[in-house]
Design a protein around this motif. Structure first.
Motif, PDB file in Angstrom:
ATOM      1  N   ILE A  60      44.674  27.354  32.483  1.00 45.12           N
ATOM      2  CA  ILE A  60      43.694  28.233  33.132  1.00 45.12           C
ATOM      3  C   ILE A  60      44.174  28.601  34.531  1.00 45.12           C
ATOM      4  O   ILE A  60      44.176  29.769  34.912  1.00 45.12           O
ATOM      5  CB  ILE A  60      42.301  27.575  33.190  1.00 45.12           C
ATOM      6  CG1 ILE A  60      41.719  27.450  31.783  1.00 45.12           C
ATOM      7  CG2 ILE A  60      41.362  28.387  34.079  1.00 45.12           C
ATOM      8  CD1 ILE A  60      40.439  26.624  31.712  1.00 45.12           C
ATOM      9  N   ARG A  61      44.606  27.613  35.288  1.00 49.22           N
ATOM     10  CA  ARG A  61      45.024  27.870  36.679  1.00 49.22           C
ATOM     11  C   ARG A  61      46.330  28.667  36.754  1.00 49.22           C
ATOM     12  O   ARG A  61      46.492  29.502  37.629  1.00 49.22           O
ATOM     13  CB  ARG A  61      45.134  26.569  37.444  1.00 49.22           C
ATOM     14  CG  ARG A  61      43.761  25.924  37.651  1.00 49.22           C
ATOM     15  CD  ARG A  61      43.759  24.883  38.735  1.00 49.22           C
ATOM     16  NE  ARG A  61      42.422  24.337  38.911  1.00 49.22           N
ATOM     17  CZ  ARG A  61      41.477  24.874  39.681  1.00 49.22           C
ATOM     18  NH1 ARG A  61      41.727  25.980  40.334  1.00 49.22           N
ATOM     19  NH2 ARG A  61      40.288  24.318  39.783  1.00 49.22           N
ATOM     20  N   ALA A  62      47.260  28.416  35.835  1.00 43.37           N
ATOM     21  CA  ALA A  62      48.561  29.089  35.902  1.00 43.37           C
ATOM     22  C   ALA A  62      48.541  30.492  35.301  1.00 43.37           C
ATOM     23  O   ALA A  62      49.253  31.372  35.773  1.00 43.37           O
ATOM     24  CB  ALA A  62      49.616  28.244  35.194  1.00 43.37           C
ATOM     25  N   VAL A  63      47.729  30.709  34.283  1.00 34.96           N
ATOM     26  CA  VAL A  63      47.786  31.973  33.547  1.00 34.96           C
ATOM     27  C   VAL A  63      46.527  32.809  33.744  1.00 34.96           C
ATOM     28  O   VAL A  63      46.598  33.964  34.165  1.00 34.96           O
ATOM     29  CB  VAL A  63      48.019  31.714  32.034  1.00 34.96           C
ATOM     30  CG1 VAL A  63      48.042  33.012  31.273  1.00 34.96           C
ATOM     31  CG2 VAL A  63      49.308  30.944  31.825  1.00 34.96           C
ATOM     32  N   LYS A  64      45.401  32.241  33.448  1.00 38.10           N
ATOM     33  CA  LYS A  64      44.154  33.015  33.420  1.00 38.10           C
ATOM     34  C   LYS A  64      43.733  33.502  34.800  1.00 38.10           C
ATOM     35  O   LYS A  64      43.241  34.618  34.943  1.00 38.10           O
ATOM     36  CB  LYS A  64      43.021  32.199  32.790  1.00 38.10           C
ATOM     37  CG  LYS A  64      43.327  31.712  31.393  1.00 38.10           C
ATOM     38  CD  LYS A  64      43.682  32.836  30.460  1.00 38.10           C
ATOM     39  CE  LYS A  64      43.999  32.310  29.068  1.00 38.10           C
ATOM     40  NZ  LYS A  64      44.557  33.327  28.205  1.00 38.10           N
ATOM     41  N   LEU A  65      43.903  32.670  35.819  1.00 36.02           N
ATOM     42  CA  LEU A  65      43.466  33.061  37.159  1.00 36.02           C
ATOM     43  C   LEU A  65      44.265  34.221  37.728  1.00 36.02           C
ATOM     44  O   LEU A  65      43.814  34.912  38.635  1.00 36.02           O
ATOM     45  CB  LEU A  65      43.528  31.866  38.116  1.00 36.02           C
ATOM     46  CG  LEU A  65      42.596  30.707  37.796  1.00 36.02           C
ATOM     47  CD1 LEU A  65      42.691  29.647  38.871  1.00 36.02           C
ATOM     48  CD2 LEU A  65      41.160  31.157  37.611  1.00 36.02           C
ATOM     49  N   ASP A  76      37.747  28.144  41.534  1.00 36.88           N
ATOM     50  CA  ASP A  76      36.910  27.150  40.857  1.00 36.88           C
ATOM     51  C   ASP A  76      35.836  27.814  40.000  1.00 36.88           C
ATOM     52  O   ASP A  76      35.545  27.353  38.896  1.00 36.88           O
ATOM     53  CB  ASP A  76      36.272  26.207  41.875  1.00 36.88           C
ATOM     54  CG  ASP A  76      37.296  25.294  42.532  1.00 36.88           C
ATOM     55  OD1 ASP A  76      38.344  25.023  41.897  1.00 36.88           O
ATOM     56  OD2 ASP A  76      37.064  24.863  43.672  1.00 36.88           O
ATOM     57  N   GLU A  77      35.274  28.898  40.491  1.00 37.92           N
ATOM     58  CA  GLU A  77      34.280  29.644  39.713  1.00 37.92           C
ATOM     59  C   GLU A  77      34.927  30.247  38.462  1.00 37.92           C
ATOM     60  O   GLU A  77      34.337  30.245  37.384  1.00 37.92           O
ATOM     61  CB  GLU A  77      33.670  30.757  40.575  1.00 37.92           C
ATOM     62  CG  GLU A  77      32.595  31.551  39.872  1.00 37.92           C
ATOM     63  CD  GLU A  77      32.040  32.655  40.753  1.00 37.92           C
ATOM     64  OE1 GLU A  77      31.708  33.713  40.193  1.00 37.92           O
ATOM     65  OE2 GLU A  77      31.942  32.452  41.974  1.00 37.92           O
ATOM     66  N   CYS A  78      36.143  30.732  38.600  1.00 30.95           N
ATOM     67  CA  CYS A  78      36.859  31.309  37.466  1.00 30.95           C
ATOM     68  C   CYS A  78      37.155  30.258  36.405  1.00 30.95           C
ATOM     69  O   CYS A  78      37.040  30.532  35.204  1.00 30.95           O
ATOM     70  CB  CYS A  78      38.156  31.953  37.938  1.00 30.95           C
ATOM     71  SG  CYS A  78      37.905  33.356  39.036  1.00 30.95           S
ATOM     72  N   VAL A  79      37.537  29.059  36.845  1.00 29.37           N
ATOM     73  CA  VAL A  79      37.810  27.976  35.892  1.00 29.37           C
ATOM     74  C   VAL A  79      36.531  27.642  35.131  1.00 29.37           C
ATOM     75  O   VAL A  79      36.551  27.499  33.900  1.00 29.37           O
ATOM     76  CB  VAL A  79      38.367  26.728  36.622  1.00 29.37           C
ATOM     77  CG1 VAL A  79      38.391  25.526  35.700  1.00 29.37           C
ATOM     78  CG2 VAL A  79      39.756  27.006  37.178  1.00 29.37           C
ATOM     79  N   ARG A  80      35.407  27.556  35.835  1.00 22.21           N
ATOM     80  CA  ARG A  80      34.134  27.277  35.159  1.00 22.21           C
ATOM     81  C   ARG A  80      33.801  28.379  34.151  1.00 22.21           C
ATOM     82  O   ARG A  80      33.373  28.106  33.024  1.00 22.21           O
ATOM     83  CB  ARG A  80      33.002  27.137  36.177  1.00 22.21           C
ATOM     84  CG  ARG A  80      32.946  25.786  36.851  1.00 22.21           C
ATOM     85  CD  ARG A  80      31.671  25.596  37.653  1.00 22.21           C
ATOM     86  NE  ARG A  80      31.549  26.541  38.759  1.00 22.21           N
ATOM     87  CZ  ARG A  80      32.110  26.396  39.960  1.00 22.21           C
ATOM     88  NH1 ARG A  80      32.841  25.327  40.205  1.00 22.21           N
ATOM     89  NH2 ARG A  80      31.966  27.306  40.894  1.00 22.21           N
ATOM     90  N   ASP A  81      34.015  29.639  34.550  1.00 24.97           N
ATOM     91  CA  ASP A  81      33.732  30.764  33.671  1.00 24.97           C
ATOM     92  C   ASP A  81      34.605  30.708  32.421  1.00 24.97           C
ATOM     93  O   ASP A  81      34.111  30.889  31.300  1.00 24.97           O
ATOM     94  CB  ASP A  81      33.943  32.090  34.403  1.00 24.97           C
ATOM     95  CG  ASP A  81      33.703  33.272  33.479  1.00 24.97           C
ATOM     96  OD1 ASP A  81      32.531  33.529  33.128  1.00 24.97           O
ATOM     97  OD2 ASP A  81      34.693  33.940  33.101  1.00 24.97           O
ATOM     98  N   PHE A  82      35.891  30.441  32.589  1.00 22.67           N
ATOM     99  CA  PHE A  82      36.780  30.413  31.439  1.00 22.67           C
ATOM    100  C   PHE A  82      36.466  29.226  30.531  1.00 22.67           C
ATOM    101  O   PHE A  82      36.532  29.341  29.307  1.00 22.67           O
ATOM    102  CB  PHE A  82      38.257  30.407  31.849  1.00 22.67           C
ATOM    103  CG  PHE A  82      39.143  30.830  30.718  1.00 22.67           C
ATOM    104  CD1 PHE A  82      39.301  32.169  30.418  1.00 22.67           C
ATOM    105  CD2 PHE A  82      39.773  29.887  29.921  1.00 22.67           C
ATOM    106  CE1 PHE A  82      40.087  32.572  29.347  1.00 22.67           C
ATOM    107  CE2 PHE A  82      40.565  30.280  28.854  1.00 22.67           C
ATOM    108  CZ  PHE A  82      40.710  31.619  28.567  1.00 22.67           C
ATOM    109  N   ARG A  83      36.097  28.090  31.119  1.00 27.59           N
ATOM    110  CA  ARG A  83      35.697  26.942  30.298  1.00 27.59           C
ATOM    111  C   ARG A  83      34.436  27.276  29.484  1.00 27.59           C
ATOM    112  O   ARG A  83      34.299  26.830  28.345  1.00 27.59           O
ATOM    113  CB  ARG A  83      35.470  25.712  31.158  1.00 27.59           C
ATOM    114  CG  ARG A  83      36.770  25.084  31.620  1.00 27.59           C
ATOM    115  CD  ARG A  83      36.526  23.741  32.280  1.00 27.59           C
ATOM    116  NE  ARG A  83      37.752  23.092  32.619  1.00 27.59           N
ATOM    117  CZ  ARG A  83      38.505  22.402  31.763  1.00 27.59           C
ATOM    118  NH1 ARG A  83      38.151  22.292  30.517  1.00 27.59           N
ATOM    119  NH2 ARG A  83      39.620  21.824  32.162  1.00 27.59           N
ATOM    120  N   GLN A  84      33.546  28.084  30.050  1.00 29.08           N
ATOM    121  CA  GLN A  84      32.363  28.523  29.314  1.00 29.08           C
ATOM    122  C   GLN A  84      32.774  29.424  28.141  1.00 29.08           C
ATOM    123  O   GLN A  84      32.219  29.325  27.053  1.00 29.08           O
ATOM    124  CB  GLN A  84      31.380  29.255  30.233  1.00 29.08           C
ATOM    125  CG  GLN A  84      30.120  29.721  29.538  1.00 29.08           C
ATOM    126  CD  GLN A  84      29.311  28.589  28.920  1.00 29.08           C
ATOM    127  OE1 GLN A  84      29.240  27.491  29.459  1.00 29.08           O
ATOM    128  NE2 GLN A  84      28.720  28.863  27.770  1.00 29.08           N
TER     129      GLN A  84
END
Length: 146
Positions: A60-65, A76-84
């Motif tokens: 998530i941190r290396a690719v999705k963000l 951190d908000e983006c990580v939470r969103d992607f985990r959702q």
């Protein structure tokens, strides 16, 4: 699907197409196989399952963000969103099942370490499997010398 079918049938030159779609159910995978059944092509489903929380976080941190969906947003908000997003897929996802989908060709990749290959035969399908097994999702150092 129509574009891919047109591409595959335009020439008989060993073309490979990737149908990148959310084929989350057995019914959907059967539909894809049926759509391509009349063509002289080999259909291989690729399922990637990751339950390793460390790998998920790193990905998530290396690719999705760095993608357009999260540009300029709090990480951190983006990580939470992607985990959702992952959670929503998990709620409806049906993993490929050897008993009910044993007649299909597929490869299942688990935590980037375990590979289950079913009903895959032929030179080009074998090369696709080899390629997938050589992919690395984690950072690695390598040295070049002469």
């Amino acid at each position: 699907m129509e574009d891919m079918t047109a591409y595959l049938t335009a020439e008989n030159d060993g073309r490979v197409a990737v149908y990148d779609a959310t084929n989350t159910t057995m019914e959907r995978r059967r539909w894809v196989a049926e759509q391509l059944a009349g063509l002289a092509v080999k259909v291989i489903f690729i399922e990637v399952i990751c339950a390793d929380e460390k790998l998920i976080e790193e990905n998530i941190r290396a690719v999705k963000l760095n993608g357009p969906d999260y540009e300029g947003k709090d990480s951190d908000e983006c990580v939470r969103d992607f985990r959702q997003r992952i959670k929503e897929y998990e709620d409806v996802y049906e993993t490929i099942d050897c008993d009910s989908e044993g007649d299909l060709s597929w490869i299942k990749i688990q935590d980037c370490r375990r590979y289950t290959i079913n009903n895959v035969r032929g030179y080009l399908p074998g090369k696709i499997i080899q390629f997938l097994m050589c992919l690395h999702t984690t950072k690695k150092r390598f040295f070049i010398s002469r």
